[in-house]
Design an enzyme around this catalytic site. Structure first.
Site, PDB file in Angstrom:
ATOM      1  N   ASP A  33     -22.549  28.771 -33.189  1.00 38.16           N
ATOM      2  CA  ASP A  33     -23.758  28.700 -32.371  1.00 38.16           C
ATOM      3  C   ASP A  33     -24.234  30.130 -32.141  1.00 38.16           C
ATOM      4  O   ASP A  33     -23.426  31.005 -31.823  1.00 38.16           O
ATOM      5  CB  ASP A  33     -23.424  28.010 -31.039  1.00 38.16           C
ATOM      6  CG  ASP A  33     -24.653  27.718 -30.208  1.00 38.16           C
ATOM      7  OD1 ASP A  33     -25.582  28.553 -30.211  1.00 38.16           O
ATOM      8  OD2 ASP A  33     -24.688  26.668 -29.546  1.00 38.16           O
ATOM      9  N   ALA A  50     -32.877  32.762 -39.176  1.00 32.48           N
ATOM     10  CA  ALA A  50     -33.745  31.588 -39.270  1.00 32.48           C
ATOM     11  C   ALA A  50     -33.397  30.517 -38.244  1.00 32.48           C
ATOM     12  O   ALA A  50     -34.107  29.517 -38.141  1.00 32.48           O
ATOM     13  CB  ALA A  50     -33.670  30.989 -40.678  1.00 32.48           C
ATOM     14  N   LYS A  70     -37.590  24.589 -32.943  1.00 29.60           N
ATOM     15  CA  LYS A  70     -38.948  24.832 -33.425  1.00 29.60           C
ATOM     16  C   LYS A  70     -39.969  23.786 -33.018  1.00 29.60           C
ATOM     17  O   LYS A  70     -41.168  24.011 -33.178  1.00 29.60           O
ATOM     18  CB  LYS A  70     -38.924  24.931 -34.951  1.00 29.60           C
ATOM     19  CG  LYS A  70     -38.490  23.636 -35.645  1.00 29.60           C
ATOM     20  CD  LYS A  70     -38.462  23.810 -37.151  1.00 29.60           C
ATOM     21  CE  LYS A  70     -38.118  22.507 -37.854  1.00 29.60           C
ATOM     22  NZ  LYS A  70     -38.130  22.642 -39.324  1.00 29.60           N
ATOM     23  N   LYS A  80     -47.329  30.432 -33.509  1.00 34.29           N
ATOM     24  CA  LYS A  80     -47.368  29.939 -32.134  1.00 34.29           C
ATOM     25  C   LYS A  80     -46.930  30.989 -31.115  1.00 34.29           C
ATOM     26  O   LYS A  80     -47.045  30.784 -29.916  1.00 34.29           O
ATOM     27  CB  LYS A  80     -46.515  28.670 -32.015  1.00 34.29           C
ATOM     28  CG  LYS A  80     -47.131  27.499 -32.779  1.00 34.29           C
ATOM     29  CD  LYS A  80     -46.209  26.317 -32.864  1.00 34.29           C
ATOM     30  CE  LYS A  80     -46.913  25.140 -33.545  1.00 34.29           C
ATOM     31  NZ  LYS A  80     -47.423  25.455 -34.901  1.00 34.29           N
ATOM     32  N   LYS A 116     -40.500  32.539 -28.881  1.00 32.48           N
ATOM     33  CA  LYS A 116     -40.535  33.322 -30.111  1.00 32.48           C
ATOM     34  C   LYS A 116     -41.211  34.674 -29.886  1.00 32.48           C
ATOM     35  O   LYS A 116     -40.825  35.674 -30.488  1.00 32.48           O
ATOM     36  CB  LYS A 116     -41.243  32.540 -31.220  1.00 32.48           C
ATOM     37  CG  LYS A 116     -40.555  31.252 -31.615  1.00 32.48           C
ATOM     38  CD  LYS A 116     -39.154  31.476 -32.154  1.00 32.48           C
ATOM     39  CE  LYS A 116     -39.154  32.065 -33.542  1.00 32.48           C
ATOM     40  NZ  LYS A 116     -37.774  32.152 -34.098  1.00 32.48           N
ATOM     41  N   SER A 147     -41.020  20.644 -44.269  1.00 32.84           N
ATOM     42  CA  SER A 147     -39.813  20.981 -43.520  1.00 32.84           C
ATOM     43  C   SER A 147     -39.392  19.787 -42.672  1.00 32.84           C
ATOM     44  O   SER A 147     -40.195  18.898 -42.361  1.00 32.84           O
ATOM     45  CB  SER A 147     -40.052  22.204 -42.626  1.00 32.84           C
ATOM     46  OG  SER A 147     -40.985  21.903 -41.617  1.00 32.84           O
ATOM     47  N   VAL A 182     -45.107  17.578 -40.290  1.00 35.87           N
ATOM     48  CA  VAL A 182     -46.164  16.582 -40.356  1.00 35.87           C
ATOM     49  C   VAL A 182     -46.124  15.757 -41.650  1.00 35.87           C
ATOM     50  O   VAL A 182     -46.346  14.545 -41.620  1.00 35.87           O
ATOM     51  CB  VAL A 182     -47.542  17.258 -40.168  1.00 35.87           C
ATOM     52  CG1 VAL A 182     -47.817  18.262 -41.258  1.00 35.87           C
ATOM     53  CG2 VAL A 182     -48.644  16.248 -40.073  1.00 35.87           C
ATOM     54  N   ARG A 233     -50.750  16.967 -27.624  1.00 34.58           N
ATOM     55  CA  ARG A 233     -49.455  16.809 -26.981  1.00 34.58           C
ATOM     56  C   ARG A 233     -49.058  18.073 -26.225  1.00 34.58           C
ATOM     57  O   ARG A 233     -49.717  19.100 -26.315  1.00 34.58           O
ATOM     58  CB  ARG A 233     -48.404  16.463 -28.040  1.00 34.58           C
ATOM     59  CG  ARG A 233     -48.680  15.142 -28.736  1.00 34.58           C
ATOM     60  CD  ARG A 233     -47.781  14.961 -29.926  1.00 34.58           C
ATOM     61  NE  ARG A 233     -47.872  16.089 -30.833  1.00 34.58           N
ATOM     62  CZ  ARG A 233     -46.900  16.453 -31.662  1.00 34.58           C
ATOM     63  NH1 ARG A 233     -45.782  15.786 -31.676  1.00 34.58           N
ATOM     64  NH2 ARG A 233     -47.061  17.485 -32.454  1.00 34.58           N
TER      65      ARG A 233
END
Length: 631
Positions: free
Chosen positions: A347, A369, A373, A415, A427, A456, A460, A545
């Site tokens: 972790d 990475a 997300k 974002k 982020k 990914s 979507v 949302r």
């Protein structure tokens, strides 16, 4: 028994060829009239010569090669055997002058050379004919009962390669009836036996005229607007659109047609794919120990695949999820058996475990990475977003600095620009810390910022596809929702190039072209599935949302950007924060996150990030397409 009989027949053919070659060599040497004395030489020498030649062919394994698969390697063996036999005959010819018993079997010097040439041509030619017959028989078995009349789109060099390959691959079931190309000078020309019928605007009438039920786009590097236009023309006219992806095997100048597929959503993106500098990446990674956090995720696993291509010394896979780590380690171990790969379950918030991994493997390059997300999910679990994305990123960056890694590349997201969500704010804070740390470290710390990635996990595209497979409806948050998109491979290429390009403290931003409307993406996917939007599959708008914006930004107005050596990669010039101040603020934020109070956490974020403008979270909504980013 059948195999023995086949080998005996093939051996008999070889002996017959060798015998005929020697007889013909004598005939040619003596102008088709062999003197009686030379006839006696021939009869006495024939068994010995053929035995020597056949024995050398057997010793070099030529007899074990199936004729249907003969290639340059086998022809080389034949040449070697015949050359050795010729050398032996030359030695015998020389010795015959000194040993009287060999005089009667001495072969004329000219006949030795002619025999070698004829024997080689005969043996190689017979095997070549055998291969042609075997391939013809194989093609006859695989030829489909019906070939699909197909119009080829694009008569450039790539189209020429496709046309040539189609001529030798009847098993593909494609019958090319013509080319279409927008260069008016090509109309009427014949390319690889296929006539250019006109330009792409005439696709529908020309397909009807020549009976084409399928259009094959020969070059996936064609401008995306042209691919989209052709796909739409085909859809409206009931013509199936396919494409040759990935491109072409330049070795041997042959097109790889084994991967012909239907036009996919990535082919319809509003911009051309970005091609990066592999040489610069290779020089940066070759011979280095590379560590990738989040190695089992969509982005992390692709980074691992691409890193392996550049011959690192070792690859360390750091991943929290056991199954994901097992899958990527198994895949890479099979694909790159000579590469040392270390799978490590850890972790990113577990500092003692991370320190153990850094101390044991001493990575020189770190790609970070690992991240939470999903925007709405982090709105409902804000404290976990801060722990993983901020505290975890800080831990990995600190250890890269402490263990003197050469470079550290953090993956961020659009974002993070003027964030409206906890995920975006987390982020941005990670960006700020990494940039601040770079001021006091010999490690080159850089950040890569880009938008959404196609395909990914949880993004979507897969969710839309799942909804379409169920018969709909496809859920879209808002008719004006827009996002930047890129493919996973090119996103990871950008990450790798940023590592080679960065000098420390930069935030790299990709010029991703024009943002895409999510509703247009949904309609394209429905159409590519052979269905009609709003008729076969309903599109439902269910509202923005938690944490989502209508439009994303890759850089803020206050962030000037500078060009790099790559025309589509820019550097965001942000004024770095003081490290001591940032470190203290993030330590306080960690205490709030560990306390588990979501409202207190949001208040702390507002104080730390003046540009953070949160959107009030709502209750979770089921089965809504997630706009997942790489970060």
């Amino acid at each position: 028994m059948r195999r023995f009989l086949t080998n005996a027949i093939l051996a008999a053919i070889d002996v017959s060829i060798l015998t005929a070659a020697l007889v013909l060599a004598f005939l040619l040497r003596f102008d088709w009239e062999i003197p009686p004395r030379m006839e006696l030489h021939l009869l006495r020498a024939l068994p010995g010569v053929v035995t020597i030649q056949f024995g050398l062919l057997s010793a070099l394994g030529v007899g074990r090669f199936p004729w249907g698969y003969v290639g340059f390697r086998e022809v080389g063996r034949i040449f070697g055997a015949i050359a050795l036999a010729g050398a032996a005959l030359l030695v015998g010819w020389s010795l015959a002058f000194h040993v009287s018993s060999l005089e009667m079997v001495r072969i004329p010097l000219g006949s030795i050379g002619i025999d070698a040439a004829l024997a080689f041509l005969g043996l190689a030619g017979a095997r070549g004919i055998g291969r042609l017959l075997a391939e013809r028989a194989d093609r006859a078995k695989r030829v489909p009962s019906r070939k699909v009349p197909t119009m080829l789109i694009g008569a450039e060099l790539v189209g020429l390669l496709v046309a040539k390959e189609l001529g030798g691959r009847p098993d593909l079931g494609i019958d090319p009836v013509g080319f279409l190309d927008d260069d008016p000078l090509k109309t009427g020309q014949v390319i690889a036996g296929i006539r250019v019928r006109g330009d792409t605007s005439m696709l529908v009438p020309l397909c009807r005229k020549y009976g084409a039920t399928q259009a094959l786009i020969t070059d996936s590097k064609m401008p995306r607007r042209d691919i989209r236009r052709i796909a739409q023309l085909c859809e409206r006219s009931g013509i199936e659109a396919k494409i040759v992806p990935g491109i072409f095997e330049i070795v041997g100048w042959r097109a790889n047609l084994s991967r012909i597929r239907k036009v996919a959503i990535e082919d319809l993106l509003g911009r051309d794919p970005v091609v990066l500098d592999d040489e610069a990446i290779a020089s940066d990674l070759r011979g280095s120990t590379v560590l990738v956090t989040g190695a089992g995720g969509s982005i992390g696993s692709e980074i691992c695949r691409q890193v392996c291509r550049f011959q690192p010394k070792a690859l360390v896979l750091l991943e929290q999820a056991e199954n994901s780590l097992f899958q990527i380690h198994r895949e890479l171990a099979a694909a790159f058996p000579s590469l040392t790969i270390h799978p490590c379950i850890a972790d990113v918030c577990d500092v003692p475990r991370l320190n153990m991994i850094f101390r044991e493997h001493r990575p020189e390059v770190v790609f970070h990475a690992a991240a939470h997300k999903h925007v709405p999910m982090m709105e409902w679990n804000p404290c976990e977003a801060i722990k993983n994305n901020v505290v975890g990123s800080r831990a990995v960056a600190d250890l890269a600095h402490a263990h003197e890694a050469r470079q550290f590349v953090m993956i961020s997201t659009d974002k993070a620009v003027n964030p409206s969500s906890v995920m975006g704010a987390s982020k941005r804070l990670a960006e700020i810390y990494v940039q601040a740390l770079s001021q006091r470290s010999r490690t080159r710390f850089v950040t890569v910022r880009f938008g959404n990635v196609l395909g990914s996990a949880g993004s979507v595209i897969p969710i839309f596809q799942e909804q379409i497979a169920r018969g709909g409806p496809v859920t879209v948050t808002h008719p004006e929702m827009r996002r930047y998109f890129m493919t996973i491979p090119e996103a990871c290429q950008l990450v790798l190039e940023a590592g080679s390009m960065g000098r420390g403290g930069e935030i790299f931003v990709l010029d991703m072209g024009q943002p895409v409307k999510i509703v247009d993406l949904a309609r394209d996917l429905i159409t590519l599935s052979g269905l009609t939007p709003d008729e076969d599959i309903e599109i439902v708008f269910n509202g923005i949302r938690p944490g989502e914006k209508l439009f994303e930004e890759l850089s803020a107005d206050s962030e000037p950007v500078a060009k790099t050596r790559h025309p589509k990669i820019f550097i965001g010039r942000l004024c770095p924060h003081a490290f001591e101040v940032v470190a203290d603020e993030l330590a306080q934020l960690r205490e709030v996150a560990e306390g588990g109070n979501a409202e207190a956490l949001r208040a702390a974020l507002l104080e730390l990030l003046p540009e953070y403008r949160p959107i009030q979270p709502e209750a979770p909504a089921a089965d809504t397409a997630e706009l997942a980013t790489a970060g």
